[in-house]
Design an enzyme around this catalytic site. Structure first.
Site, PDB file in Angstrom:
ATOM      1  N   HIS A 122      15.483 -33.407  13.979  1.00  0.00           N
ATOM      2  CA  HIS A 122      14.148 -33.208  14.543  1.00  0.00           C
ATOM      3  C   HIS A 122      13.570 -34.601  14.828  1.00  0.00           C
ATOM      4  O   HIS A 122      13.908 -35.576  14.135  1.00  0.00           O
ATOM      5  CB  HIS A 122      13.301 -32.483  13.488  1.00  0.00           C
ATOM      6  CG  HIS A 122      11.953 -32.039  13.932  1.00  0.00           C
ATOM      7  ND1 HIS A 122      10.879 -32.890  13.994  1.00  0.00           N
ATOM      8  CD2 HIS A 122      11.492 -30.831  14.316  1.00  0.00           C
ATOM      9  CE1 HIS A 122       9.807 -32.218  14.389  1.00  0.00           C
ATOM     10  NE2 HIS A 122      10.155 -30.952  14.599  1.00  0.00           N
ATOM     11  N   ASP A 199      16.078 -33.930   4.944  1.00  0.00           N
ATOM     12  CA  ASP A 199      14.954 -33.241   5.573  1.00  0.00           C
ATOM     13  C   ASP A 199      15.116 -31.747   5.279  1.00  0.00           C
ATOM     14  O   ASP A 199      15.950 -31.070   5.875  1.00  0.00           O
ATOM     15  CB  ASP A 199      14.972 -33.527   7.082  1.00  0.00           C
ATOM     16  CG  ASP A 199      13.916 -32.734   7.840  1.00  0.00           C
ATOM     17  OD1 ASP A 199      13.261 -31.870   7.235  1.00  0.00           O
ATOM     18  OD2 ASP A 199      13.767 -32.974   9.053  1.00  0.00           O
ATOM     19  N   GLN A 202      13.545 -26.981   7.028  1.00  0.00           N
ATOM     20  CA  GLN A 202      14.065 -25.651   7.366  1.00  0.00           C
ATOM     21  C   GLN A 202      14.802 -24.987   6.210  1.00  0.00           C
ATOM     22  O   GLN A 202      15.072 -23.786   6.254  1.00  0.00           O
ATOM     23  CB  GLN A 202      14.997 -25.730   8.587  1.00  0.00           C
ATOM     24  CG  GLN A 202      14.285 -26.111   9.868  1.00  0.00           C
ATOM     25  CD  GLN A 202      13.153 -25.151  10.211  1.00  0.00           C
ATOM     26  OE1 GLN A 202      13.135 -23.990   9.795  1.00  0.00           O
ATOM     27  NE2 GLN A 202      12.178 -25.633  10.949  1.00  0.00           N
ATOM     28  N   LYS A 225       5.856 -23.839   6.432  1.00  0.00           N
ATOM     29  CA  LYS A 225       7.081 -23.101   6.785  1.00  0.00           C
ATOM     30  C   LYS A 225       7.545 -22.229   5.621  1.00  0.00           C
ATOM     31  O   LYS A 225       8.555 -21.540   5.716  1.00  0.00           O
ATOM     32  CB  LYS A 225       8.184 -24.079   7.177  1.00  0.00           C
ATOM     33  CG  LYS A 225       7.877 -24.883   8.445  1.00  0.00           C
ATOM     34  CD  LYS A 225       9.041 -25.750   8.822  1.00  0.00           C
ATOM     35  CE  LYS A 225       8.691 -26.829   9.817  1.00  0.00           C
ATOM     36  NZ  LYS A 225       8.518 -26.348  11.188  1.00  0.00           N
ATOM     37  N   CYS A 363      11.514 -30.163  19.670  1.00  0.00           N
ATOM     38  CA  CYS A 363      11.418 -31.502  19.051  1.00  0.00           C
ATOM     39  C   CYS A 363      12.804 -32.019  18.674  1.00  0.00           C
ATOM     40  O   CYS A 363      12.973 -32.627  17.601  1.00  0.00           O
ATOM     41  CB  CYS A 363      10.506 -31.500  17.817  1.00  0.00           C
ATOM     42  SG  CYS A 363       8.822 -31.090  18.204  1.00  0.00           S
TER      43      CYS A 363
HETATM   44  N1  PMP Z   1      12.195 -31.447  10.343  1.00  0.00           N
HETATM   45  C1  PMP Z   1      12.604 -30.246  10.756  1.00  0.00           C
HETATM   46  C2  PMP Z   1      14.062 -29.897  10.623  1.00  0.00           C
HETATM   47  C3  PMP Z   1      11.688 -29.335  11.273  1.00  0.00           C
HETATM   48  O1  PMP Z   1      12.099 -28.143  11.691  1.00  0.00           O
HETATM   49  C4  PMP Z   1      10.322 -29.706  11.353  1.00  0.00           C
HETATM   50  C5  PMP Z   1       9.293 -28.750  11.912  1.00  0.00           C
HETATM   51  N2  PMP Z   1       9.678 -28.086  13.069  1.00  0.00           N
HETATM   52  C6  PMP Z   1       9.946 -30.960  10.911  1.00  0.00           C
HETATM   53  C7  PMP Z   1      10.906 -31.808  10.404  1.00  0.00           C
HETATM   54  C8  PMP Z   1       8.526 -31.430  10.957  1.00  0.00           C
HETATM   55  O2  PMP Z   1       7.745 -30.670  10.087  1.00  0.00           O
HETATM   56  P1  PMP Z   1       6.163 -30.828  10.086  1.00  0.00           P
HETATM   57  O3  PMP Z   1       5.737 -30.651  11.519  1.00  0.00           O
HETATM   58  O4  PMP Z   1       5.696 -29.721   9.204  1.00  0.00           O
HETATM   59  O5  PMP Z   1       5.831 -32.173   9.577  1.00  0.00           O
END
Ligand code: PMP
Length: 404
Positions: A122, A199, A202, A225, A363
């Site tokens: 991401h 990270d 997910q 999430k 993203c």
């Molecule tokens: N890493 C991953 C794998 C994600 O899916 C996301 C959110 N889509 C993020 C980071 C960023 O999370 P946040 O927007 O809650 O900071």
């Protein structure tokens, strides 16, 4: 106790709403999951009865608010099996947690150092490392994927050398659904003395996270999430690292003593929590953790897996459907395209039929480039989704595909 889907759905008032004249079918859980009434009610109640700034007051409300925030910290510690509450830092989310580590841990990187990432990251796990490149000559080494969307582990291993300073990778891909073999990857990095950030944005709503078992140096995730409130994230870090890292932001809460001649910093975890935290949402996050525990992560995983298998099979019956991500270990995320139809058109038309899916690059633009596509449609499942909803989604998609 079995998995009582109606009882689970009953806890999510939003699932009763309609979109236009259609029943809402919410399949955008990877972006954010919905929030049970226990969490929403708790937020309301806290605003009505307990709102006071934490850690500063001697008065009753402030003490109560502080206790509630620290109660959540203990719950998070137990949830991820951290050694101590000092290793649990509250942030605004995964993004802020990664920025914190990149900025603060990154302080020690030297010109020529290398950081290992993967092509499925991401943007939140790419851009913070690139920001370091403004000041330091740091090289990013990017691990590729195979045709199924699994990491090339031989390439990963081959990247380690005496300039490798850090490795940062996702536990589960938010596009491909791939569940990476993070434990093995961490073990390999450990053998080379390289610290690792995982990270977990997910993974945390779907898998049991045990940071001691994983032996990761940092693990990050977001409450929103995990059926929890927005604006709250967690940075887990091994105490030794956190103690040796400089503060990320300066301000109230994070100091021991301030003078114009020099300032000393607070102990962990407060050293990394400058300013007033989102204490109401942090407190209410504990109710989301209760929901996950009471519903049972293993049961949720099994339920989502059934939906994944069922929906994948039905999707592939539709002519022109191509699914991206066929890893043997896969989470309940399905990214796909249908023939030459633009993902945005599919998303828009599905919305008219009440079905909420995500479209675009998610993203993860480097991954899209690697796949040679501008974007995908993405359907993702949570504990409250049903097979009937999957059927409605498939029927709606068939209607949309027939329009082109
Ligand atoms: N890493 C991953 C794998 C994600 O899916 C996301 C959110 N889509 C993020 C980071 C960023 O999370 P946040 O927007 O809650 O900071």
């Amino acid at each position: 106790m079995g998995f009582d889907i109606e009882k689970i759905r009953g806890q999510f008032p939003i699932l009763q709403r309609t979109v236009g004249d259609k029943r809402l079918i919410y399949l955008d859980n990877t972006a954010t999951s919905q929030t049970p009434a226990s969490v929403v009610g708790n937020i309301t109640s806290l605003y009505e009865h307990t709102k006071a700034n934490v850690h500063r007051g001697v008065h009753t409300l402030s003490q109560e608010a502080t206790d509630l925030q620290e109660h959540t910290r203990r719950k998070v510690r137990d949830y991820i099996n951290a050694e101590s509450v000092e290793e649990v830092i509250f942030t605004r989310g995964t993004t802020e947690a990664i920025n914190l580590v990149a900025s603060s841990f990154g302080d020690r990187f030297r010109d020529g150092d290398e950081i290992i990432l993967t092509v499925m990251e991401h943007h939140a796990n790419i851009v913070p490392w690139q920001l370091l490149q403004r000041h330091k000559d740091i090289k990013l080494r990017v691990v590729d994927i195979n045709d199924k969307g699994e990491l090339d582990l031989e390439q990963y291993k081959g990247y380690f050398n005496d300039r490798t300073a850090f490795a940062s990778f996702t536990h589960i891909s938010n596009v491909l659904g791939t569940v990476n073999p993070v434990k093995d990857m961490i073990r390999f990095a450990r053998e080379h003395g390289v610290p690792v950030l995982v990270d977990g944005a997910q993974a945390s709503p779907h898998l049991r996270i045990d940071v001691k078992d994983l032996d990761c140096d940092f693990y990050v995730f977001s409450s929103h999430k995990m059926y929890g409130p927005t604006g709250v994230g967690v940075l887990y870090g091994k105490r030794g690292w956190l103690e040796s890292m400089p503060p990320y932001q300066g301000g109230g809460e994070m100091i021991k003593h301030v003078s114009f001649e020099g300032t000393t910093f607070a102990e962990l975890p407060f050293k990394f929590e400058a300013g007033t935290p989102d204490f109401i949402d942090i407190a209410a996050f504990s109710k989301a953790l209760d929901f996950l525990e009471e519903t049972g992560l293993d049961k949720i995983r099994r339920h989502e897996e059934e939906l994944l298998v069922y929906t994948t099979e039905r999707l592939l019956e539709i002519p022109g459907v191509k699914i991206y991500g066929e890893a043997s270990e896969k989470s309940a995320v399905i990214s796909f395209n249908v023939g030459e139809i633009h993902n945005y058109d599919i998303g828009l038309l599905l919305d008219k039929l009440g079905v909420a899916v995500r479209t675009g690059h998610h993203c993860a633009q480097p991954l899209m480039e690697r796949l040679g596509i501008p974007g995908t449609v993405r359907a993702s499942f949570a504990a409250y989704n049903t097979q009937e909803e999957a059927d409605i989604f498939i029927a709606a998609l068939k209607r949309v595909a027939a329009m082109f």
